[in-house]
Design a protein around this motif. Sequence first.
Motif, short mmCIF file in Angstrom:
data_model
loop_
_atom_site.label_atom_id
_atom_site.label_comp_id
_atom_site.label_asym_id
_atom_site.label_seq_id
_atom_site.Cartn_x
_atom_site.Cartn_y
_atom_site.Cartn_z
N LEU A 272 115.76 28.42 84.47
CA LEU A 272 115.99 27.16 84.38
C LEU A 272 116.29 26.75 85.97
O LEU A 272 116.32 25.57 86.37
CB LEU A 272 117.58 27.03 83.86
N TRP A 273 116.94 27.64 86.70
CA TRP A 273 117.15 27.47 88.13
C TRP A 273 115.69 27.09 88.90
O TRP A 273 115.84 26.00 89.87
CB TRP A 273 117.73 28.64 88.65
N ILE A 274 114.76 27.81 88.58
CA ILE A 274 113.35 27.37 89.33
C ILE A 274 112.78 26.54 88.81
O ILE A 274 112.41 25.24 89.72
CB ILE A 274 112.59 28.66 89.13
N ALA A 275 113.02 25.99 87.63
CA ALA A 275 112.41 24.68 87.13
C ALA A 275 113.34 23.47 87.73
O ALA A 275 112.62 22.48 87.99
CB ALA A 275 112.64 24.75 85.62
N GLN A 276 114.53 23.53 87.83
CA GLN A 276 115.31 22.49 88.58
C GLN A 276 114.96 22.15 89.94
O GLN A 276 114.89 21.29 90.31
CB GLN A 276 116.81 23.03 88.39
#
Length: 431
Positions: free
Chosen positions: A22-26
């Motif tokens: 989720l962090w990388i996607a954000q």
Amino acid sequence: MMPDTHMAQEQGLLRNRPFLLLWIAQALTQTAQNGIFFVLMVFIAETTGSTTQVSLLVFSTILPSVVFGLAAGVIVDRRSKRMILLVSNAVRAALVVGYLGAGDALAVIYLVNLLFSSVSQFFAPAEVATIALLVPKRQLMRANGFFNLTFMGSQFAGLVFPIPVVVKVFDTYWTLVGLAVVYVIATGLVSLLPRDRAAATTQDALGFGFGLWEELKQGWRYIRSRPVISFAMLNMTTATTLILVLSVVAAPFVKRVLGIRADDAVYILAPAGIGVGLGAVLTPRLARLVSSARLVNVGLLGFGVCLMAFGSTNWIGRYLAAGLPERAVVLWILGMVISLAFVMGLAFALITIPAQTILQEHSPESLRGKIFATQLTMGNVASILPILFIGGLADLFGIAEVIILVGVTVLGIGLFTLRHYVSQMSAAAVT
């Protein structure tokens, strides 16, 4: 023992695979979104020279929140958050193609931006609600610090490097093609998140319209009954409004007041990103010594004072010009702007990280999507009048004067929350 504990928490987050996805996607989607805004903002500023036209671009970004924001929160609470993240990223990848076909037609650009921002209304509350599902409560402050750090890092990537360099080397067309690919990659990442159950409600059987209204009332009643929630929401709304207002005046300010190109503005304001990064690192540590309410209040007061000083740089420069060489005056103004940008970035982190953590900690899972969607909607609604009129006011009275007025307003909000909310917040945190 304390440093070891925090290091263990940080390592635990970095070993949390769903959180990392989720962090990388954000980071990818925020970078792409800022890159798109950079292309559009510079194009409009350079071709029209009108702050009002930039205001229209920002208005086309925030209007969908007023129309769809609250409904999006209900849908996020009812449906699978993973599926909402996946679909919204895929649709935004397709909509980037719309910018490619817009050409010089401002009306088409604004229309595509409306559609793009409408889809984003579903992504934002789903993302924030998902953080609380993937991360233990004791790690929320640090997790939000990571997300705020990448939020500013993505702004640097989208507005300073490498996106602006890509635009200059490969032109707008291929840059937008690349940004569409970024959204495709982000779609793949969120597809790997663990499945979450859609929270079907009794209102579903009564029809979407009736259920929507009932759930909105339920969420609003909860917000009004919790001073801790209303405090955090007020300050998150203020921070959101500040970002939108500053996005309108930033490029014209550096072009008219500092005398540099609009697309080089980010090189002057980049220290704000460093300030947010430092704030993301320091805030979890400061939260052990000072209440979240105090941190938010310090951030508000600091941001207000910095804005007032920021707007005064040109006047001070004129005063110094009477007794100093022109080069010395220019260096003084640039140094002051860079320093103030850094402090404003630090203050922004002190506002947003504790306030968002407060909302996550005190919001039940069944209402979390509605509460965050309400916060986002309130922020954009509160921004409509300033966004609509700030461009015209800046063209009419001057950008520096408008920035000072915004600073006075933020300072007033900080004093209001200091008087009315901080004591209630401290009591609520104990209970």
